[in-house]
Scaffold this motif. Sequence first.
Motif, PDB file in Angstrom:
ATOM      1  N   SER A 116       9.076   1.254  -0.398  1.00 57.92           N
ATOM      2  CA  SER A 116       8.754   2.635  -1.407  1.00 57.92           C
ATOM      3  C   SER A 116       7.915   2.924  -1.712  1.00 57.92           C
ATOM      4  CB  SER A 116      10.532   2.361  -1.996  1.00 57.92           C
ATOM      5  OG  SER A 116      10.376   1.590  -2.760  1.00 57.92           O
ATOM      6  N   PRO A 140      14.200   1.750  -3.316  1.00 58.79           N
ATOM      7  CA  PRO A 140      14.172   0.196  -4.176  1.00 58.79           C
ATOM      8  C   PRO A 140      15.411  -0.352  -4.142  1.00 58.79           C
ATOM      9  CG  PRO A 140      13.007   2.724  -4.783  1.00 58.79           C
ATOM     10  CD  PRO A 140      14.034   2.697  -3.948  1.00 58.79           C
ATOM     11  N   HIS A 162      12.131  -2.374  -1.475  1.00 58.97           N
ATOM     12  CA  HIS A 162      11.421  -2.236  -3.009  1.00 58.97           C
ATOM     13  C   HIS A 162       9.824  -1.960  -3.194  1.00 58.97           C
ATOM     14  CE1 HIS A 162       9.977  -2.519  -7.239  1.00 58.97           C
ATOM     15  NE2 HIS A 162      11.166  -1.721  -7.120  1.00 58.97           N
ATOM     16  N   ARG A 184      14.892  -6.669  -1.493  1.00 53.81           N
ATOM     17  CA  ARG A 184      13.553  -6.327  -1.972  1.00 53.81           C
ATOM     18  C   ARG A 184      11.899  -5.893  -1.593  1.00 53.81           C
ATOM     19  NH1 ARG A 184      11.479 -12.464  -4.107  1.00 53.81           N
ATOM     20  NH2 ARG A 184      12.649 -12.209  -5.620  1.00 53.81           N
TER      21      ARG A 184
END
Length: 250
Positions: free
Chosen positions: A39, A29, A36, A33
Amino acid sequence: FVADAPLEHKVPGPLLHGYRPGSLTSTFPLVDREFHQLSNLDYFWEPVLKRQVLSKDNGMLWREALRQLLPPDYEILDEASPEEIIQAVREHLNRALSYKALYKLVMTTHIQFDAPVFIMPCHLRIGEAYGLHLFEPRYRIMIRDLMNACENPEEASNGGQIRIRRSSDGVRRPPLLIHACLGSRLAPGEGACLVQVIWCNTYEYGTADVRLLPVAWCRLDRIWVRPNAGHLFYAKAMRLPSKKEYYHSL
């Protein structure tokens, strides 16, 4: 393939109870972005949850945790596959519940937990109930709060059946406390026993006779004193698998 989760891989040392941080929560993360967002995908969290249920060390602990999210009368075979257990839980709670959310729910309400601490050395066995008379002011506060959190506080406090409450997220919340029974100091890393209040009779001025059922061994993590509660200790702890070797290692 490097996508793993908290409490999945053990490493030497006391950090996170001997587990390394999961890359899905502590590494990916933070990259950018896009990582993230990746994940959070069920593509990664579904196999992670299944691996925990199939784990040689902690599989029974995770199966038990998932079953706790189902109604007591829900029929599911002991030999049910991880897919069947997880699917039953998701259907009961919310089909839209992500695998990451389910993993977090199990980890933060069953595997790890916060509870008040009762301190008295003695010998306990999982599944063998025992009785106590609570008279210290801090333990009067403890049992009052535990009973008030039941579905039927007045009945539960006066020798009646204790009806277990379910929280808004579907988790059963039985009245649990940590019994620091092993005679060692109250400190992070020490062992203790998680016990459930199965009967309570409260008297004038708040003293109480209780029956307690040991349900699991645990290891203490963070410990603090609750303000304005007569020096009542609380602890964050982690359940240990139901194996004899864990008891002997405490």
